[in-house]
Design a protein around this motif. Structure first.
Motif, PDB file in Angstrom:
ATOM      1  N   HIS A 100       0.376  -1.182  -0.085  1.00  0.00           N
ATOM      2  CA  HIS A 100      -0.354   0.339   0.118  1.00  0.00           C
ATOM      3  C   HIS A 100       1.079   1.471  -0.172  1.00  0.00           C
ATOM      4  O   HIS A 100       0.553   2.333  -0.659  1.00  0.00           O
ATOM      5  N   ALA A 101       2.318   0.823   0.705  1.00  0.00           N
ATOM      6  CA  ALA A 101       2.786   2.193   0.815  1.00  0.00           C
ATOM      7  C   ALA A 101       3.710   2.257  -0.329  1.00  0.00           C
ATOM      8  O   ALA A 101       4.935   3.597  -0.849  1.00  0.00           O
ATOM      9  N   GLY A 102       4.309   1.721  -1.550  1.00  0.00           N
ATOM     10  CA  GLY A 102       4.001   1.521  -3.001  1.00  0.00           C
ATOM     11  C   GLY A 102       5.719   1.407  -3.228  1.00  0.00           C
ATOM     12  O   GLY A 102       6.367   1.850  -3.754  1.00  0.00           O
ATOM     13  N   HIS A 103       5.917  -0.164  -1.774  1.00  0.00           N
ATOM     14  CA  HIS A 103       7.342  -0.143  -1.721  1.00  0.00           C
ATOM     15  C   HIS A 103       7.961  -0.851  -3.082  1.00  0.00           C
ATOM     16  O   HIS A 103       6.411  -1.757  -3.374  1.00  0.00           O
ATOM     17  N   ASP A 104       8.855  -1.562  -3.305  1.00  0.00           N
ATOM     18  CA  ASP A 104       9.556  -2.655  -3.915  1.00  0.00           C
ATOM     19  C   ASP A 104       9.595  -3.922  -3.511  1.00  0.00           C
ATOM     20  O   ASP A 104       8.797  -3.939  -2.056  1.00  0.00           O
ATOM     21  N   PRO A 105      10.156  -5.057  -4.470  1.00  0.00           N
ATOM     22  CA  PRO A 105       9.860  -5.816  -4.000  1.00  0.00           C
ATOM     23  C   PRO A 105      10.673  -6.327  -2.659  1.00  0.00           C
ATOM     24  O   PRO A 105       9.905  -7.017  -2.103  1.00  0.00           O
TER      25      PRO A 105
END
Ligand code: ATP
Ligand code: MG
Length: 324
Positions: free
Chosen positions: A280-285
């Protein structure tokens, strides 16, 4: 926030078979067929989705746990005490109680009730609650076992409903419900979060034995096999061996430094919550996997099914490396 003050949940959880969890430490070795004395008993609202929602709520994000439970059920009271934002759907049956006994060596023996059947009317009421709750959400997490009376492919059907309104779906299931999700092809969820037992169940690979020898290859191959079935991201949780994330961008493994284990109850749910919060925070894998393992590891240091706060998770050092 809507005009009437209703906060749209970003992560919705659906727990078809919730439970009132009761647990206690056993003061000595288990004596079968004899009197055993328990230490302080804890009791908490549980079921995998409830625990995921508890962690999301503790992180300050709007969530709603959809739970079949009557207003007068002790589980309803426990949900209020736990402070988990819930949508309680009356079903006219008592929620099950699951019992965990912690042995002096830290091992846990669990006694889980199957749960009362959900009638077709109960199922319709839960689907209506889902329809009403989904609009505007980012994720739906379908969690845990299916009670008697529900079709094995219920999670596949619920995934379809979420897709229609643009909500991504995570599934944490086992047994026939997991088999059905894995065989769903284009109707598969976006994420699944199997543990070692579940990975072995669906792939038939000897993952536990390999992990005991420090070998991640079987777990990695299992995660990739599941991706080949059409599941975009596989978060394979491996207990004390951390977790693997296989997704479009590659495969990563993450592991935390050893911690003093207090209770493993809810670790998988905390890991899924950490993962979804990071999505949800848009972080990478790599960062999503790091957050999942930090949450799972922090959870095992807490008593009962208590979930970590973001601060407790952030304190856990986690090593992440790309392995494929
Ligand atoms: N003994 C442990 N030591 C350190 N970390 C652990 C341990 N057990 C679990 N974890 C952490 O928690 C995460 C989830 O644990 P696990 O794979 O046991 O999930 P699970 O079996 O699905 O748990 P649950 O009982 O909640 O369903 C792991 O990926 C790991 O990060
Ligand atoms: Mg699990």
């Amino acid at each position: 926030m809507s005009p009437r003050g209703y906060v749209v949940p970003v992560i919705i959880t659906f727990t078809a078979n919730p439970s009132l969890d009761r647990g206690a430490p056993l003061s000595g070795e288990l004596r079968v067929g004899s009197l055993n004395r328990l230490g302080r008993v804890y009791s908490a609202a549980a079921g995998k989705g409830v625990v995921v929602s508890a962690a999301v709520h503790a992180a300050g994000h709007p969530t709603r746990a959809i739970v079949p439970v009557d207003a007068m059920d002790p589980l309803a009271e426990a949900l209020r005490v736990r402070g988990v934002p819930s949508r309680m759907v009356p079903v006219g049956r008592r929620a099950r109680t699951n019992l965990s006994i912690t042995h002096p060596d830290g091992q846990i023996t669990r006694f889980n009730e199957p749960g009362e059947p959900l009638t077709p009317e109960n199922q319709t009421a839960l689907v209506s609650a889902l329809h009403a709750t989904l609009p505007g959400a980012a994720w739906l997490a379908l969690c845990g076992s299916l009670p008697p009376g529900t079709p094995d492919n219920w999670y596949v059907r619920l995934t379809d409903i979420a897709r229609q309104v643009g909500v991504q779906v995570a599934v944490d299931a086992h047994g026939p419900a997991l088999d059905s999700v894995v065989r769903a092809g284009a109707r598969a969820p976006d994420v699944i979060s199997p543990n070692v037992t579940e990975l072995e169940q669906v792939t038939g690979r000897p993952i536990r034995t390999a992990l005991e020898q420090g070998d991640l290859h079987q777990a990695t191959a299992a995660a990739l096999e599941l991706r080949a079935h059409g599941i975009t991201s596989v978060l394979a949780t491996l207990g004390a061996n951390g977790a693997i994330l296989a997704c479009d961008d590659g495969v990563w493994h993450a592991e935390a430094d050893p911690v003093e284990m207090v209770s493993v109850v809810g670790a998988g749910d905390a890991a899924l919550a950490g993962y979804l919060l990071a999505c949800h925070a848009g972080h990478d894998p790599a960062a999503r996997l790091r957050r999942a393992v930090a949450y799972g590891t922090a959870c095992v240091t807490l008593p009962g099914s208590e979930v970590p706060t973001p601060g407790q998770a952030a304190d856990v050092p986690v090593q992440v490396r790309q392995i494929a």
